[in-house]
Design a protein around this motif. Structure first.
Motif, PDB file in Angstrom:
ATOM      1  N   ARG A 236       0.824  -1.212   0.000  1.00 47.55           N
ATOM      2  CA  ARG A 236       0.000   0.000   0.000  1.00 47.55           C
ATOM      3  C   ARG A 236       0.856   1.259   0.000  1.00 47.55           C
ATOM      4  O   ARG A 236       0.508   2.262  -0.625  1.00 47.55           O
ATOM      5  CB  ARG A 236      -0.947  -0.014   1.202  1.00 47.55           C
ATOM      6  CG  ARG A 236      -2.069  -1.042   1.076  1.00 47.55           C
ATOM      7  CD  ARG A 236      -2.787  -1.250   2.399  1.00 47.55           C
ATOM      8  NE  ARG A 236      -3.819  -2.259   2.306  1.00 47.55           N
ATOM      9  CZ  ARG A 236      -5.116  -2.018   2.154  1.00 47.55           C
ATOM     10  NH1 ARG A 236      -5.544  -0.769   2.054  1.00 47.55           N
ATOM     11  NH2 ARG A 236      -5.992  -3.001   2.094  1.00 47.55           N
ATOM     12  N   LEU A 237       1.989   1.208   0.705  1.00 45.68           N
ATOM     13  CA  LEU A 237       2.868   2.374   0.753  1.00 45.68           C
ATOM     14  C   LEU A 237       3.527   2.657  -0.598  1.00 45.68           C
ATOM     15  O   LEU A 237       3.904   3.805  -0.869  1.00 45.68           O
ATOM     16  CB  LEU A 237       3.949   2.186   1.822  1.00 45.68           C
ATOM     17  CG  LEU A 237       3.510   2.392   3.275  1.00 45.68           C
ATOM     18  CD1 LEU A 237       4.619   1.968   4.228  1.00 45.68           C
ATOM     19  CD2 LEU A 237       3.128   3.849   3.522  1.00 45.68           C
ATOM     20  N   GLY A 254       2.103  14.940  13.238  1.00 44.12           N
ATOM     21  CA  GLY A 254       2.289  13.493  13.331  1.00 44.12           C
ATOM     22  C   GLY A 254       2.853  12.850  12.085  1.00 44.12           C
ATOM     23  O   GLY A 254       3.169  11.662  12.088  1.00 44.12           O
ATOM     24  N   ASP A 255       2.983  13.630  10.995  1.00 43.19           N
ATOM     25  CA  ASP A 255       3.562  13.103   9.760  1.00 43.19           C
ATOM     26  C   ASP A 255       5.077  13.275   9.820  1.00 43.19           C
ATOM     27  O   ASP A 255       5.577  14.361  10.136  1.00 43.19           O
ATOM     28  CB  ASP A 255       2.991  13.855   8.555  1.00 43.19           C
ATOM     29  CG  ASP A 255       3.327  13.186   7.227  1.00 43.19           C
ATOM     30  OD1 ASP A 255       4.212  12.307   7.200  1.00 43.19           O
ATOM     31  OD2 ASP A 255       2.701  13.555   6.210  1.00 43.19           O
ATOM     32  N   VAL A 266       7.840   5.369   8.183  1.00 44.25           N
ATOM     33  CA  VAL A 266       6.524   4.873   8.586  1.00 44.25           C
ATOM     34  C   VAL A 266       6.683   3.582   9.389  1.00 44.25           C
ATOM     35  O   VAL A 266       7.384   2.655   8.960  1.00 44.25           O
ATOM     36  CB  VAL A 266       5.627   4.591   7.354  1.00 44.25           C
ATOM     37  CG1 VAL A 266       4.246   4.131   7.790  1.00 44.25           C
ATOM     38  CG2 VAL A 266       5.520   5.828   6.468  1.00 44.25           C
ATOM     39  N   ASN A 267       6.038   3.530  10.540  1.00 46.78           N
ATOM     40  CA  ASN A 267       5.980   2.288  11.311  1.00 46.78           C
ATOM     41  C   ASN A 267       5.011   1.309  10.655  1.00 46.78           C
ATOM     42  O   ASN A 267       3.936   1.705  10.186  1.00 46.78           O
ATOM     43  CB  ASN A 267       5.456   2.538  12.728  1.00 46.78           C
ATOM     44  CG  ASN A 267       6.436   3.278  13.610  1.00 46.78           C
ATOM     45  OD1 ASN A 267       7.649   3.228  13.397  1.00 46.78           O
ATOM     46  ND2 ASN A 267       5.920   3.959  14.624  1.00 46.78           N
ATOM     47  N   ILE A 268       5.385   0.022  10.646  1.00 48.03           N
ATOM     48  CA  ILE A 268       4.429  -1.031  10.286  1.00 48.03           C
ATOM     49  C   ILE A 268       4.445  -2.040  11.433  1.00 48.03           C
ATOM     50  O   ILE A 268       5.372  -2.838  11.567  1.00 48.03           O
ATOM     51  CB  ILE A 268       4.782  -1.724   8.959  1.00 48.03           C
ATOM     52  CG1 ILE A 268       4.932  -0.706   7.829  1.00 48.03           C
ATOM     53  CG2 ILE A 268       3.688  -2.744   8.603  1.00 48.03           C
ATOM     54  CD1 ILE A 268       5.258  -1.315   6.476  1.00 48.03           C
ATOM     55  N   LEU A 313       0.602   5.082   9.239  1.00 45.68           N
ATOM     56  CA  LEU A 313       0.325   4.087   8.199  1.00 45.68           C
ATOM     57  C   LEU A 313      -1.156   4.098   7.838  1.00 45.68           C
ATOM     58  O   LEU A 313      -1.523   4.074   6.652  1.00 45.68           O
ATOM     59  CB  LEU A 313       0.739   2.690   8.683  1.00 45.68           C
ATOM     60  CG  LEU A 313       0.382   1.526   7.752  1.00 45.68           C
ATOM     61  CD1 LEU A 313       1.187   1.597   6.460  1.00 45.68           C
ATOM     62  CD2 LEU A 313       0.616   0.184   8.456  1.00 45.68           C
ATOM     63  N   HIS A 314      -2.008   4.156   8.838  1.00 50.19           N
ATOM     64  CA  HIS A 314      -3.451   4.160   8.575  1.00 50.19           C
ATOM     65  C   HIS A 314      -3.874   5.432   7.852  1.00 50.19           C
ATOM     66  O   HIS A 314      -4.686   5.388   6.905  1.00 50.19           O
ATOM     67  CB  HIS A 314      -4.223   4.027   9.889  1.00 50.19           C
ATOM     68  CG  HIS A 314      -5.708   4.000   9.710  1.00 50.19           C
ATOM     69  ND1 HIS A 314      -6.386   2.889   9.261  1.00 50.19           N
ATOM     70  CD2 HIS A 314      -6.646   4.965   9.882  1.00 50.19           C
ATOM     71  CE1 HIS A 314      -7.677   3.161   9.173  1.00 50.19           C
ATOM     72  NE2 HIS A 314      -7.859   4.414   9.544  1.00 50.19           N
ATOM     73  N   ARG A 315      -3.315   6.568   8.248  1.00 54.13           N
ATOM     74  CA  ARG A 315      -3.673   7.837   7.606  1.00 54.13           C
ATOM     75  C   ARG A 315      -3.240   7.861   6.149  1.00 54.13           C
ATOM     76  O   ARG A 315      -3.939   8.419   5.289  1.00 54.13           O
ATOM     77  CB  ARG A 315      -3.040   8.996   8.369  1.00 54.13           C
ATOM     78  CG  ARG A 315      -3.752   9.312   9.674  1.00 54.13           C
ATOM     79  CD  ARG A 315      -2.871  10.115  10.612  1.00 54.13           C
ATOM     80  NE  ARG A 315      -2.339  11.323   9.997  1.00 54.13           N
ATOM     81  CZ  ARG A 315      -1.371  12.064  10.547  1.00 54.13           C
ATOM     82  NH1 ARG A 315      -0.833  11.702  11.698  1.00 54.13           N
ATOM     83  NH2 ARG A 315      -0.955  13.160   9.937  1.00 54.13           N
TER      84      ARG A 315
END
Length: 342
Positions: A236-237, A254-255, A266-268, A313-315
């Motif tokens: 997705r990223l 938060g970005d 980005v954390n996964i 990640l969700h955003r």
């Protein structure tokens, strides 16, 4: 999900645990995939060659057996294939092994990543994605770990090389305009996993009636992330290449987007830390046999807990990893019994 930004991907470390699963997913999604893997003997090479053999059954996959740090190896691949997306997973892994053999981390993680960046500078992909690790958070006690939090206290040389990779990639993103995403993994597990990881070692030992070593006397927690969830996040990223902002005020709170480069980290992770003893109980339940427990002190370079803040990640993608540990462990144990016929 949006359609891929491209149809040709280059994956380094393609015969590794995560690389294998990522290549399978990309191929299933219709990508052409070029892999490069050195098939090193850090762990059982037969497992790596079996993964590679599975991938080669798909005509959309081709691979080169070579070290990424070898001068010219990546340059040729980039020039010949001109990949649209590059996912750099090849690395010398392992926190404890970095104490015994730090030079291998310099070669694979520092020199190897430099070769990736140089090749990408010469033949820029639409999106360059590089693996980092939750270990970069080191001694930080601020949990859950957020990408924008300070991460300057690495506890192992492995983690230090990965933090260096983030800085190296940022400089290339700034200097050469390379859209770059770093992703920080959180204790990935699942079928085809690495033999040096706890799940593999515990499963093997319990089935053989051997004791398992439990560090810090079991007082540890990890944000265990199932490999399919991790791969879903990576895929997705790929579609969310960062763009350099006009100014810092454009960056949302938060970005982790850099104010001076098309670069983001980005954390996964599952965002649900699990106590080590509960993880062991899930393995015992899946196997149907109790473990013989050997309680030990904390190992050098280790940390007592990890916990991902996966809000970014969700955003960015609308996705949050969600596989429960009991389910993921059961799938691994089923694979292990089948693979080793036990």
């Amino acid at each position: 999900m949006p359609s891929p930004i491209s149809r040709k991907a280059l994956v380094t470390g393609s015969s590794g645990f995560i690389g294998y699963h990522l290549c399978k997913r990309l191929l299933a999604d219709g990508w052409q995939v070029v892999g490069i893997d050195a098939l090193t003997d850090y762990y059982d090479v037969r497992l790596k060659t079996r993964r590679q053999g599975e991938l080669l059954q798909n005509r959309g996959f081709q691979t080169v057996t070579e070290r990424i740090e070898t001068p010219g190896a990546l340059d040729r691949l980039f020039t010949d294939h001109r990949p649209d997306a590059v996912i750099h997973l090849a690395a010398q892994a392992g926190v404890r092994y970095s104490i015994e053999n730090p030079e291998s981390y310099v070669n694979a993680n520092l020199v190897g990543t430099f070769r990736v960046l140089e090749a990408a500078r010469a033949v820029p992909p639409a999106h360059l994605l590089l693996a980092s690790t939750s270990s970069v958070y080191g001694a930080s006690a601020e949990m859950p770990y957020a990408e924008t939090a300070k991460s300057d206290t690495q506890m192992s040389f492995y983690a230090a090389t990965k933090k260096a990779n983030e800085a190296m990639a940022h400089s290339y993103a700034h200097l050469f305009g390379l859209p770059t995403t770093m992703f920080r993994f959180f204790t990935v597990y699942g079928p085809w996993g690495r033999p040096d990881m706890a799940l593999f070692k515990f499963t093997k030992a319990i089935l053989e009636g051997a004791p398992i070593d439990i560090y810090n006397h079991g007082d540890m927690a990890r944000d265990f992330t199932y490999v399919d969830d991790l791969v879903d996040g990576i895929v997705r990223l790929i579609n969310v290449a960062p763009v350099r902002p006009g100014n810092a005020e454009e960056i949302a709170e938060g970005d982790s987007l850099s104010p001076v480069a098309p670069w983001r980290v980005v954390n996964i992770g599952n965002s649900e830390p699990v106590q080590l003893m509960d993880f062991i109980a899930a393995i015992e339940d899946a196997i149907g046999k109790p473990a013989i427990r050997n309680m030990m002190d904390m190992q050098p370079g280790d940390v007592p807990a990890t916990w991902a803040d996966a809000d970014l990640l969700h955003r960015l993608t609308g996705y949050t990893p969600q596989t429960k540990v009991a389910d993921g462990v059961a799938r691994f144990v089923s694979w292990y019994r089948d693979f080793y016929d036990v």
